[in-house]
Design a protein around this motif. Structure first.
Motif, short mmCIF file in Angstrom:
data_model
loop_
_atom_site.label_atom_id
_atom_site.label_comp_id
_atom_site.label_asym_id
_atom_site.label_seq_id
_atom_site.Cartn_x
_atom_site.Cartn_y
_atom_site.Cartn_z
N ILE A 1 48.95 30.96 37.09
CA ILE A 1 47.68 30.50 37.70
C ILE A 1 46.50 30.93 36.83
O ILE A 1 45.60 30.14 36.55
CB ILE A 1 47.56 31.07 39.13
N PHE B 1 53.88 39.39 38.64
CA PHE B 1 54.29 38.11 39.19
C PHE B 1 53.99 36.99 38.19
O PHE B 1 52.82 36.76 37.85
CB PHE B 1 53.58 37.83 40.52
N ASN C 1 48.78 46.59 41.27
CA ASN C 1 50.03 47.10 41.84
C ASN C 1 51.23 46.54 41.08
O ASN C 1 51.68 45.43 41.34
CB ASN C 1 50.09 46.68 43.32
N ALA D 1 45.18 42.26 44.58
CA ALA D 1 45.16 42.11 46.04
C ALA D 1 44.64 43.36 46.72
O ALA D 1 44.41 43.37 47.93
CB ALA D 1 46.56 41.78 46.56
N GLU D 2 44.46 44.43 45.95
CA GLU D 2 43.96 45.70 46.53
C GLU D 2 42.46 45.53 46.80
O GLU D 2 41.65 45.60 45.87
CB GLU D 2 44.22 46.86 45.58
N ALA D 3 42.10 45.31 48.06
CA ALA D 3 40.74 44.90 48.39
C ALA D 3 39.97 45.96 49.18
O ALA D 3 38.86 45.71 49.63
CB ALA D 3 40.78 43.61 49.20
N GLN D 4 40.58 47.14 49.37
CA GLN D 4 39.89 48.16 50.17
C GLN D 4 38.82 48.86 49.32
O GLN D 4 38.94 48.94 48.09
CB GLN D 4 40.91 49.15 50.72
N ASP E 1 50.40 40.98 34.79
CA ASP E 1 50.73 40.87 36.21
C ASP E 1 52.26 40.83 36.32
O ASP E 1 52.92 40.19 35.49
CB ASP E 1 50.12 39.59 36.83
N THR F 1 54.06 33.91 38.69
CA THR F 1 53.21 32.89 39.33
C THR F 1 51.74 33.16 39.06
O THR F 1 50.97 32.26 38.72
CB THR F 1 53.45 32.90 40.86
N MET F 2 51.35 34.41 39.24
CA MET F 2 49.94 34.75 39.05
C MET F 2 49.54 34.62 37.58
O MET F 2 48.43 34.16 37.27
CB MET F 2 49.68 36.18 39.55
N VAL G 1 39.10 40.14 43.64
CA VAL G 1 40.12 40.32 44.68
C VAL G 1 40.90 39.02 44.86
O VAL G 1 40.31 37.95 44.96
CB VAL G 1 39.45 40.74 46.01
N LYS G 2 42.24 39.13 44.88
CA LYS G 2 43.09 37.99 45.21
C LYS G 2 43.07 37.79 46.73
O LYS G 2 43.12 38.79 47.45
CB LYS G 2 44.54 38.26 44.78
N PRO G 3 43.04 36.57 47.23
CA PRO G 3 43.02 35.31 46.50
C PRO G 3 41.64 35.02 45.92
O PRO G 3 40.64 35.53 46.42
CB PRO G 3 43.36 34.29 47.60
N PHE G 4 41.63 34.21 44.87
CA PHE G 4 40.37 33.93 44.18
C PHE G 4 40.29 32.45 43.85
O PHE G 4 41.31 31.75 43.85
CB PHE G 4 40.26 34.76 42.90
N THR G 5 39.10 32.00 43.54
CA THR G 5 38.91 30.63 43.06
C THR G 5 38.73 30.69 41.54
O THR G 5 38.44 31.75 40.96
CB THR G 5 37.65 30.01 43.67
#
Lengths: 153, 124
Positions: free
Chosen positions: B19, B13, B58, B87-90, B11, B15-16, B107-111
Motif C-alpha cells: 500500500i 506486513f 510493532n 497503528a499505535e495511536a495512543q 513493515d 500488505t502495508m 496513524v494507521k489507517p491513513f489516506t
C-alpha cells in the motif's frame, strides 16, 4: 464486561475499513457467542493486555475479504492465499490500534501483541481468556464479517 | 518534493508495504526499498544510501521505536528523516516516538493525502 467497551471496537472497525478499503460498513446487533466456531473463513486474532486481559478476533467470509483486499491493494484478489492472510493480520492490527485509542479516551489503556491469522472453513477461534465472547456482525456490499471481543471476567 | 530520493519502507506486513509503495509511486517516488523488521532495515541502512525511512512500530526482532533509537544514536544517521507509520495511536506512543527523535508520525489507517502531507513537511 462493560458494554461501553464495545463501542470503540465498532467505531474502529468502521473507520479502518472505510479508510483503507473504501467500503461502506454497517454494524448489526451485538450478541453473546456461545461456541468457538468461526463465522468466517479467515480470522485475525490479537491479544490485549492492560486493565484487563483479552482478545479481539476479526473473522471474514471469503467473498467479503477478497473484496476488501482487492480494494486495499487496487488489484483483483480471487483466492484465500498468503496475501489475504497478511492483509487480515494488518487489518486486525489497525482495528486494535484504533479501538485502543478510543479506550484510552475512556481512561483505559491497553497494549497489543502481534496478530495471528487462521484460515479455513469451520476453524475455531480460541480467545485467551474465559470471559463472555461478544460478537458484532457487520455487513458490506462485498459480504459479511464479524468481530469478537473477549475480556477476562 | 524531491522524488528522486531513496526511501526505505519497513513493515512486517507485506500488505502495508505494498500500500505504501503504491502511494509513493503515485506521488512520483520510484527509488523504493523494503525491509520486514528493524533488524533487516538496519542492514539495508548500513549497505545502501537511504534518504528517508518510513517505519512501522510493532514488529518482531526489532521494533520501529528500537530502530529509531538506534538510528538517532548513530552520528551518521542522526539527521536521517524518519516517518513512523503505525497503528499505535495512543498519546504515550506519540510522546515516546517524539522523544526518540521521530521526524513525523502517521496513524494507521491513513489516506494517501496524509502520507503526502507528512512527506511534504519532512522533505521541504
Amino acid at each position: 464486561m462493560d458494554v461501553k467497551l464495545i463501542n470503540p471496537f465498532i467505531d474502529a472497525t468502521i473507520f479502518v475499513l472505510e479508510t483503507m478499503a473504501f467500503i461502506k460498513v454497517t454494524p448489526g446487533k451485538p450478541y453473546v457467542k456461545q461456541d468457538n466456531l468461526a463465522v468466517g473463513d479467515v480470522t485475525g486474532i490479537i491479544g490485549l493486555t492492560g486493565i484487563a486481559n483479552g482478545t479481539i478476533a476479526v473473522t471474514f467470509e471469503e467473498k467479503c475479504i477478497l473484496t476488501i483486499v482487492s480494494n486495499m491493494l487496487g488489484e483483483p484478489m480471487d483466492t484465500l492465499n498468503d496475501d489475504i492472510s497478511d492483509a487480515v493480520g494488518e487489518l486486525t492490527n489497525m482495528i486494535s490500534g484504533q479501538a485502543r485509542k478510543g479506550l484510552e479516551q475512556m481512561g483505559k489503556v491497553f497494549k497489543a501483541a502481534i496478530p495471528s491469522v487462521v484460515t479455513g472453513k469451520n476453524h475455531s477461534i480460541r480467545h485467551y481468556s474465559d470471559g463472555p465472547k461478544i460478537a458484532i456482525p457487520f455487513n458490506t456490499d462485498g459480504g459479511d464479517f464479524t468481530i469478537e471481543v473477549c475480556f477476562e471476567r | 518534493m524531491d522524488t528522486s530520493i531513496k526511501i526505505l519502507i519497513v513493515d512486517d506486513f507485506a500488505t502495508m508495504r505494498r500500500i505504501l509503495k503504491n502511494i509513493l509511486k503515485q506521488l512520483g517516488f520510484k527509488n523504493l526499498v523494503e525491509a520486514d523488521d528493524g533488524t533487516t532495515a538496519w542492514d539495508v541502512l548500513e549497505n545502501q544510501e537511504i534518504d528517508l525511512i518510513i517505519s512501522d512500530w510493532n514488529m518482531p526482532k526489532m521494533t520501529g521505536l528500537e530502530l529509531l533509537k538506534k538510528v538517532r544514536a548513530d552520528s551518521r544517521y542522526v539527521k536521517k528523516p524518519f516517518l513512523m507509520v503505525t497503528a499505535e495511536a495512543q498519546k504515550q506512543n506519540v510522546i515516546e516516538a517524539v522523544q526518540a527523535g521521530v521526524s513525523n508520525y502517521v496513524v494507521k489507517p491513513f489516506t494517501a493525502e496524509a502520507i503526502s502531507d507528512k512527506l511534504e513537511k519532512i522533505l521541504r
